[in-house]
Design a protein around this motif. Structure first.
Motif, short mmCIF file in Angstrom:
data_model
loop_
_atom_site.label_atom_id
_atom_site.label_comp_id
_atom_site.label_asym_id
_atom_site.label_seq_id
_atom_site.Cartn_x
_atom_site.Cartn_y
_atom_site.Cartn_z
N PHE A 457 21.96 -7.48 24.45
CA PHE A 457 22.93 -7.76 25.52
C PHE A 457 22.62 -9.14 26.08
CE2 PHE A 457 24.22 -7.84 29.96
CZ PHE A 457 25.53 -7.42 29.87
N PRO A 458 23.56 -10.05 26.07
CA PRO A 458 25.00 -9.85 25.85
C PRO A 458 25.49 -10.12 24.43
CG PRO A 458 24.61 -12.01 26.77
CD PRO A 458 23.26 -11.39 26.62
N SER A 459 24.59 -10.46 23.49
CA SER A 459 25.05 -10.91 22.18
C SER A 459 25.73 -9.78 21.40
CB SER A 459 23.87 -11.46 21.39
OG SER A 459 24.27 -11.82 20.09
N PHE A 460 24.96 -8.72 21.08
CA PHE A 460 25.51 -7.67 20.21
C PHE A 460 26.62 -6.87 20.89
CE2 PHE A 460 25.40 -3.42 18.31
CZ PHE A 460 25.64 -3.75 16.99
N LEU A 461 26.41 -6.49 22.15
CA LEU A 461 27.44 -5.72 22.85
C LEU A 461 28.70 -6.55 23.06
CD1 LEU A 461 25.38 -3.75 25.53
CD2 LEU A 461 26.20 -2.99 23.29
N GLY A 462 28.54 -7.86 23.25
CA GLY A 462 29.72 -8.72 23.34
C GLY A 462 30.49 -8.78 22.04
N VAL A 463 29.77 -8.81 20.91
CA VAL A 463 30.44 -8.81 19.61
C VAL A 463 31.15 -7.49 19.37
CG1 VAL A 463 30.03 -8.92 17.12
CG2 VAL A 463 28.86 -10.50 18.64
N LEU A 464 30.56 -6.37 19.80
CA LEU A 464 31.22 -5.07 19.65
C LEU A 464 32.53 -5.02 20.43
CD1 LEU A 464 28.36 -2.41 19.76
CD2 LEU A 464 29.63 -3.24 17.78
N SER A 465 32.50 -5.50 21.67
CA SER A 465 33.74 -5.53 22.45
C SER A 465 34.78 -6.46 21.82
CB SER A 465 33.45 -5.96 23.88
OG SER A 465 32.88 -7.27 23.90
N LEU A 466 34.31 -7.55 21.22
CA LEU A 466 35.22 -8.46 20.54
C LEU A 466 35.88 -7.78 19.33
CD1 LEU A 466 36.23 -11.44 20.09
CD2 LEU A 466 34.23 -11.72 18.63
N PHE A 467 35.11 -7.02 18.56
CA PHE A 467 35.67 -6.36 17.39
C PHE A 467 36.60 -5.21 17.76
CE2 PHE A 467 32.58 -8.63 14.87
CZ PHE A 467 33.24 -8.78 13.66
N SER A 468 36.31 -4.54 18.87
CA SER A 468 37.23 -3.49 19.31
C SER A 468 38.60 -4.07 19.64
CB SER A 468 36.65 -2.78 20.53
OG SER A 468 36.53 -3.68 21.63
N HIS A 469 38.64 -5.32 20.10
CA HIS A 469 39.92 -5.99 20.34
C HIS A 469 40.52 -6.53 19.04
CE1 HIS A 469 43.00 -8.41 22.30
NE2 HIS A 469 42.52 -9.49 21.71
N THR A 470 39.67 -7.02 18.14
CA THR A 470 40.16 -7.58 16.88
C THR A 470 40.82 -6.51 16.02
OG1 THR A 470 38.35 -9.18 16.96
CG2 THR A 470 39.50 -8.93 14.86
N PHE A 471 40.25 -5.31 15.99
CA PHE A 471 40.80 -4.24 15.17
C PHE A 471 42.20 -3.81 15.64
CE2 PHE A 471 36.33 -2.78 13.85
CZ PHE A 471 36.39 -3.60 12.74
N CYS A 479 48.00 -11.97 3.50
CA CYS A 479 46.64 -12.08 2.97
C CYS A 479 45.78 -10.97 3.57
CB CYS A 479 46.02 -13.45 3.30
SG CYS A 479 45.71 -13.71 5.06
N GLY A 480 44.66 -10.72 2.90
CA GLY A 480 43.68 -9.80 3.43
C GLY A 480 43.92 -8.36 3.02
N PRO A 481 42.92 -7.52 3.16
CA PRO A 481 43.07 -6.11 2.78
C PRO A 481 43.95 -5.29 3.72
CG PRO A 481 40.91 -6.50 3.72
CD PRO A 481 41.55 -7.83 3.59
N PHE A 482 44.24 -5.80 4.92
CA PHE A 482 45.03 -5.04 5.88
C PHE A 482 46.43 -5.61 6.06
CE2 PHE A 482 40.55 -4.72 7.14
CZ PHE A 482 40.38 -3.35 7.08
N ARG A 483 46.91 -6.35 5.08
CA ARG A 483 48.26 -6.92 5.15
C ARG A 483 49.30 -5.79 5.14
NH1 ARG A 483 47.89 -9.81 -0.69
NH2 ARG A 483 45.74 -10.00 0.04
N GLY A 484 50.34 -6.00 5.91
CA GLY A 484 51.39 -5.00 5.99
C GLY A 484 51.17 -3.92 7.02
N LEU A 485 50.04 -3.90 7.71
CA LEU A 485 49.74 -2.90 8.73
C LEU A 485 49.92 -3.51 10.11
CD1 LEU A 485 46.51 -1.29 7.21
CD2 LEU A 485 48.86 -0.48 6.99
N MET A 488 44.34 -2.93 12.14
CA MET A 488 43.35 -2.49 11.16
C MET A 488 43.03 -1.01 11.30
SD MET A 488 40.72 -5.72 11.17
CE MET A 488 41.31 -7.40 10.88
N TYR A 489 43.20 -0.45 12.49
CA TYR A 489 42.97 0.98 12.68
C TYR A 489 43.97 1.83 11.89
CZ TYR A 489 39.69 0.22 16.54
OH TYR A 489 38.60 -0.14 17.28
N ASP A 490 45.13 1.28 11.57
CA ASP A 490 46.13 2.06 10.85
C ASP A 490 45.67 2.45 9.45
OD1 ASP A 490 47.74 1.91 13.02
OD2 ASP A 490 49.03 0.31 12.24
N ALA A 491 44.73 1.71 8.88
CA ALA A 491 44.20 2.08 7.56
C ALA A 491 43.51 3.43 7.62
CB ALA A 491 43.24 1.00 7.08
N VAL A 492 42.76 3.68 8.69
CA VAL A 492 42.08 4.97 8.85
C VAL A 492 43.09 6.06 9.19
CG1 VAL A 492 40.24 6.19 10.07
CG2 VAL A 492 40.03 3.75 9.60
#
Length: 609
Positions: A457-471, A479-485, A488-492
């Motif tokens: 904290f704040p490095s790793f927890l900040g990255v986790l919050s960033l990825f929760s927004h990115t997804f 491009c990318g494996p999630f094109r057309g969605l 990214m959560y829609d893949a699951v």
């Protein structure tokens, strides 16, 4: 002899298992030699600890730990994301000019280095053979990797916190270092001298902590010190705000020039390095200003100065990273670029590379030239000291960029692994050649815990919050494996809809809907973790109380025995029988004196502990 050799050769010819055992033994010896080469850094750490103390040693231990962490990250991403993509990869038709090593664009844009190259198809070698879903592999590899990182960081931080804060009496004291720390298996002369230096340095650090001076200031001096601290904090925070503003406006200009007017000429390729160079310059030169502020404040102990410098550098670097993340996820993601994830990956690649170059230049200009100036031009300056706070924050900043870039550039941990390996040996050589041991020796058993806390904290927890927004952002359409969605959560979610049609997979769907997507489950899990932590804390505090009570009980028992022996000695001298032999009386008195001496020594030893 001839008969025995013949029988031995016949046994070998009739027993191929012996040959196999011999080959396995040779293979095992070669592996042991290889692992011995990997442990060469252990000797380096011993030399650093003996010459420069645990304060400098903590930096190299932290660097070695981060290196192993990135090796683990690279192996996971390369095995589950990159290798399957090689099966379905198409040949790269772009030409390689060499500038790609610095800019990350051009030829590298159509490789497995970036997100945009990965496919969203299901990979299979044969029609009826097993298939590999790249969408799920990409999502779950990154997700499970961060879960593993979370557990590793949490366990390492808890272990270090327990060892250095909750129960610090596990660490041997000065008396135990003097009496019980020597290893009699050491026979090599160099190893003996190194061990002696290490023990002497540890005793100096412990004595410096015991004999710490407490300065009594007058009311006027206290007011002056408070004013100086406030001015320094205002100056440091103002510098951080100005640096963040400069990075923000430069990033906006960077997007206008390099995204909307995309060119591949040399000028445009070189202009891509403006943003990472400016960010690295700010991260390189402002910490020197913070170090000067720390010397101006005149802290009583070097530990306080390092912690304050680390806090200021943390605010600076995390603020710059936060501005860059806002630029990537809110401005670049909403731009008209065809593959904004690849643009983000290229920016992070350039930041990591330029930060590595500036780290090497910092060792040259900040330590080598400083040594030349201090030994030739201005002798009063002397040799420089190793700046622990600045170097540790550089490592945390580089690791934070690596975590952010894993989604956009899966092979970024491999690049960071190479850079950390080079930094380890460059810093080691620069330390031995250019730096001097700290003028004020002090023990830093708790500094490793502070490093882990800053990394978590704040490095790793900040990255986790960033990825929760990115997804939750909309991926690129082309491009990318999630094109057309839509996210990214829609893949699951789509995968769960497919599993609902299979009876054998109902339990997976139940876990997803009732546990993973349930906030109540994570709330209960957090409560359980807090309860276990509280119980463990109470158990440890109880053990500390029992240990103190037993020590007091031992000291009181020694006092009682000493009191009784003193009384016995007095009575023996008063009531000494004149008719008894003279030698016998002297013998009894000598025994009592020896017992008193032993008890006094034991009492002093327990009080020293």
């Amino acid at each position: 002899i001839a008969k025995e050799s013949r029988s031995h050769s016949s046994q070998l010819s009739c027993c191929p298992q012996c040959l196999q055992r011999t080959s396995f033994r040779r293979f095992g010896n070669s592996l042991s030699e290889y692992f011995h080469l990997l442990q060469l850094s252990h000797k380096i750490l011993k030399i650093i600890g003996a010459k420069f103390g645990t304060s400098v040693l903590s930096y190299f231990i932290f660097l070695k730990w981060l290196l192993a962490f990135n090796i683990f990250s690279f192996v996971i991403n390369f095995s589950f994301i990159t290798v399957p993509q090689f099966v379905a990869a198409e040949p790269n038709n772009l030409s390689f000019t060499g500038l790609e090593l610095f800019t990350g664009a051009g030829y590298f844009q159509e490789t497995v280095l970036y997100y945009g190259f990965y496919s969203n198809a299901t990979i299979s070698k044969t029609e009826k053979g097993p298939s590999y879903n790249m969408q799920l592999a990409y999502f779950f590899t990154v997700g499970i990797y961060f879960v593993i990182c979370f557990l590793i960081l949490l366990f390492s931080m808890a272990k270090s916190f327990c060892r250095n804060f909750i129960n610090p009496q596990i660490v041997s004291g000065i008396a135990s270092k003097l009496l019980c720390v020597w290893d009699f298996n050491i026979t090599n002369e160099k190893a003996v001298k190194l061990k002696q230096k290490n023990i002497i340095m540890q005793i100096k650090e412990d004595l410096a902590e015991v004999n710490q001076e407490v300065l009594n200031f007058s009311a006027t001096e206290r007011v002056v010190h408070i004013v100086i601290h406030l001015v320094c904090w205002v100056a440091s925070l103002g510098t951080a705000v100005a640096a963040c503003a400069g990075v923000y406006f430069l990033s906006i200009n960077n997007l206008k020039v390099f995204v909307k007017e995309h060119k591949n000429d040399l000028k445009s390729q070189a202009a891509m390095l403006v943003l990472p160079i400016i960010a690295s310059l700010l991260n390189a030169f402002i910490p020197f200003f913070y170090s000067w502020l720390g010397h101006l404040e005149r802290f009583q102990t070097p530990g306080y100065q390092i912690y304050v410098t680390i806090a200021r550098n943390t605010i600076l670097k995390i603020s710059i990273v936060g501005i860059l993340c806002y630029y990537w996820l809110n401005i670049v993601a909403a731009s008209e670029s065809q593959c904004w994830e690849t643009l983000v990956g290229q920016d992070i690649y350039r930041l990591v590379l330029v930060d590595f170059i500036f780290c090497l230049l910092g060792s040259f200009f900040g330590e080598f030239l400083r040594r030349i100036i201090g030994t030739t031009v201005c002798v009063n300056l002397g040799l420089p000291e190793f700046d622990i706070g600045r170097n540790v924050l550089d490592l945390i900043y580089a690791q934070t960029l690596t975590w952010i870039g894993i989604l956009f550039s899966p092979l970024l941990p491999g690049i960071q692994m190479i850079s950390f390996s080079i930094i380890f040996y460059v810093k080691k050589v620069s330390l031995m050649m250019n730096c001097q041991p700290p003028r004020k020796v002090w023990r830093t058993a708790q500094m490793a815990t502070s490093f882990m806390l800053l990394l978590f904290f704040p490095s790793f927890l900040g990255v986790l919050s960033l990825f929760s927004h990115t997804f939750r952002l909309k991926p690129s359409e082309e491009c990318g494996p999630f094109r057309g969605l839509s996210s990214m959560y829609d893949a699951v979610s789509e995968w769960m809809k497919i599993l609902e049609n299979y009876t054998a997979s109902k339990w997976v769907v139940w876990i997803y809907h009732n546990l993973i997507t349930s906030e109540f489950f994570f709330f209960i899990l957090s409560v359980i973790v807090l309860i276990i932590t509280y119980l463990y804390w109470q158990i440890t505090e109880g053990r500390k109380t029992v240990t103190k009570f037993l020590k007091k009980q031992i000291i009181n028992g020694v006092k009682e025995k000493r009191f009784l022996l003193e009384k016995l000695w007095v009575l023996q001298r008063r009531n000494q029988n004149p008719s008894a032999p003279r030698g016998q009386g002297q013998q009894v008195s000598l025994i009592v004196q020896v017992l008193l001496f032993q008890l006094n020594a034991w009492y002093d030893f327990m009080g020293f502990l």
